[in-house]
Design a protein around this motif. Sequence first.
Motif, PDB file in Angstrom:
ATOM      1  N   SER A 193      -3.401  -1.126   0.414  1.00 47.15           N
ATOM      2  CA  SER A 193      -3.177   0.095  -0.349  1.00 47.15           C
ATOM      3  C   SER A 193      -3.981   0.041  -1.637  1.00 47.15           C
ATOM      4  O   SER A 193      -3.999  -0.951  -2.343  1.00 47.15           O
ATOM      5  CB  SER A 193      -1.691   0.226  -0.679  1.00 47.15           C
ATOM      6  OG  SER A 193      -1.514   1.345  -1.502  1.00 47.15           O
ATOM      7  N   GLN A 228      -8.365   2.678  -8.204  1.00 43.18           N
ATOM      8  CA  GLN A 228      -8.687   3.920  -7.494  1.00 43.18           C
ATOM      9  C   GLN A 228      -9.795   4.668  -8.238  1.00 43.18           C
ATOM     10  O   GLN A 228     -10.742   5.147  -7.620  1.00 43.18           O
ATOM     11  CB  GLN A 228      -7.422   4.787  -7.404  1.00 43.18           C
ATOM     12  CG  GLN A 228      -7.599   6.047  -6.615  1.00 43.18           C
ATOM     13  CD  GLN A 228      -6.304   6.857  -6.584  1.00 43.18           C
ATOM     14  OE1 GLN A 228      -5.320   6.524  -7.219  1.00 43.18           O
ATOM     15  NE2 GLN A 228      -6.325   7.897  -5.829  1.00 43.18           N
ATOM     16  N   THR A 286     -10.066   7.274  -1.256  1.00 46.30           N
ATOM     17  CA  THR A 286      -9.105   6.200  -1.497  1.00 46.30           C
ATOM     18  C   THR A 286      -8.270   5.966  -0.251  1.00 46.30           C
ATOM     19  O   THR A 286      -8.034   4.817   0.147  1.00 46.30           O
ATOM     20  CB  THR A 286      -8.188   6.569  -2.683  1.00 46.30           C
ATOM     21  OG1 THR A 286      -8.989   6.857  -3.818  1.00 46.30           O
ATOM     22  CG2 THR A 286      -7.246   5.457  -3.013  1.00 46.30           C
ATOM     23  N   GLU A 287      -7.837   7.046   0.349  1.00 49.14           N
ATOM     24  CA  GLU A 287      -7.037   6.898   1.570  1.00 49.14           C
ATOM     25  C   GLU A 287      -7.865   6.256   2.677  1.00 49.14           C
ATOM     26  O   GLU A 287      -7.395   5.363   3.386  1.00 49.14           O
ATOM     27  CB  GLU A 287      -6.510   8.260   2.036  1.00 49.14           C
ATOM     28  CG  GLU A 287      -5.409   8.807   1.171  1.00 49.14           C
ATOM     29  CD  GLU A 287      -4.980  10.186   1.625  1.00 49.14           C
ATOM     30  OE1 GLU A 287      -5.396  10.655   2.707  1.00 49.14           O
ATOM     31  OE2 GLU A 287      -4.223  10.827   0.882  1.00 49.14           O
ATOM     32  N   GLY A 329      -8.490   2.677   1.881  1.00 44.25           N
ATOM     33  CA  GLY A 329      -7.266   1.909   2.098  1.00 44.25           C
ATOM     34  C   GLY A 329      -7.058   1.648   3.571  1.00 44.25           C
ATOM     35  O   GLY A 329      -6.633   0.557   3.969  1.00 44.25           O
ATOM     36  N   LYS A 330      -7.357   2.584   4.429  1.00 48.04           N
ATOM     37  CA  LYS A 330      -7.201   2.399   5.864  1.00 48.04           C
ATOM     38  C   LYS A 330      -8.232   1.413   6.376  1.00 48.04           C
ATOM     39  O   LYS A 330      -7.953   0.613   7.269  1.00 48.04           O
ATOM     40  CB  LYS A 330      -7.329   3.724   6.593  1.00 48.04           C
ATOM     41  CG  LYS A 330      -6.104   4.614   6.382  1.00 48.04           C
ATOM     42  CD  LYS A 330      -6.226   5.885   7.159  1.00 48.04           C
ATOM     43  CE  LYS A 330      -5.038   6.772   6.900  1.00 48.04           C
ATOM     44  NZ  LYS A 330      -5.093   8.030   7.547  1.00 48.04           N
ATOM     45  N   THR A 343      -9.414  11.329  -3.599  1.00 39.87           N
ATOM     46  CA  THR A 343      -8.172  11.049  -2.887  1.00 39.87           C
ATOM     47  C   THR A 343      -8.454  10.675  -1.450  1.00 39.87           C
ATOM     48  O   THR A 343      -7.912   9.702  -0.913  1.00 39.87           O
ATOM     49  CB  THR A 343      -7.240  12.280  -2.946  1.00 39.87           C
ATOM     50  OG1 THR A 343      -7.023  12.625  -4.309  1.00 39.87           O
ATOM     51  CG2 THR A 343      -5.917  11.988  -2.299  1.00 39.87           C
ATOM     52  N   LEU A 344      -9.298  11.434  -0.797  1.00 40.95           N
ATOM     53  CA  LEU A 344      -9.638  11.141   0.601  1.00 40.95           C
ATOM     54  C   LEU A 344     -10.363   9.805   0.722  1.00 40.95           C
ATOM     55  O   LEU A 344     -10.103   9.031   1.649  1.00 40.95           O
ATOM     56  CB  LEU A 344     -10.507  12.269   1.185  1.00 40.95           C
ATOM     57  CG  LEU A 344      -9.807  13.599   1.430  1.00 40.95           C
ATOM     58  CD1 LEU A 344     -10.817  14.651   1.856  1.00 40.95           C
ATOM     59  CD2 LEU A 344      -8.730  13.462   2.473  1.00 40.95           C
ATOM     60  N   GLU A 396      -3.430   1.913  -4.286  1.00 40.67           N
ATOM     61  CA  GLU A 396      -2.604   2.810  -5.092  1.00 40.67           C
ATOM     62  C   GLU A 396      -2.775   2.542  -6.574  1.00 40.67           C
ATOM     63  O   GLU A 396      -2.394   3.356  -7.375  1.00 40.67           O
ATOM     64  CB  GLU A 396      -1.128   2.626  -4.705  1.00 40.67           C
ATOM     65  CG  GLU A 396      -0.820   3.145  -3.321  1.00 40.67           C
ATOM     66  CD  GLU A 396      -1.070   4.609  -3.158  1.00 40.67           C
ATOM     67  OE1 GLU A 396      -0.775   5.407  -4.091  1.00 40.67           O
ATOM     68  OE2 GLU A 396      -1.596   5.011  -2.122  1.00 40.67           O
TER      69      GLU A 396
END
Length: 188
Positions: free
Chosen positions: A155, A162, A145-146, A149-150, A142-143, A157
Amino acid sequence: MNALVQMAAEVPENPLVPPIPELVIGLVAFFIVFGFLAKKLLPNINKVLDERRAAIEGGMEKAEAAQAEAQQVLDDYRAQLADARHEAARLRQEAQEQGATLIAEMRAEGQRQREEIIAAGHAQIEADRKAAAQSLRQDVGTLATELAGKLVGESLEDHARQSRTIDRFLDELEAKAATDATKAEAGR
């Protein structure tokens, strides 16, 4: 007769020797009493003495028999006492052997239980490690991916994308960790 008395008066008498007629009468009376005693009293005395001797001998025989019986009872008692001591020693030995066997069984059971507890602990630790790795993988995914994405600016999503990104990232981390571990072992 007068003459006899005179003669008797003239002859001095010896006080130790009795006159002849008295001596004869005394001897006859002695033999009569002795004969009566020998015929009547002596058999009764001998009979009483024989009965007494038989009673004493019988009493001695009874005493010897009682002593022999007492000795036999004493020997039996000693034999029973020896048997009882032998039996007590045997029971004590059996109790010691049973105690040693019981201790060995208890130790083996304790060892088995300890090994079961250790195995269950290892299994629990492995399950916790896998759960922690799975949780960490999800959190890292999750981290990642975030963060990706940044960095990318778009994104991520989409779930399939992912998953691929997370798997690639984790595979790279595991490969790097394995390479570092190999280098560390080679340096030793």
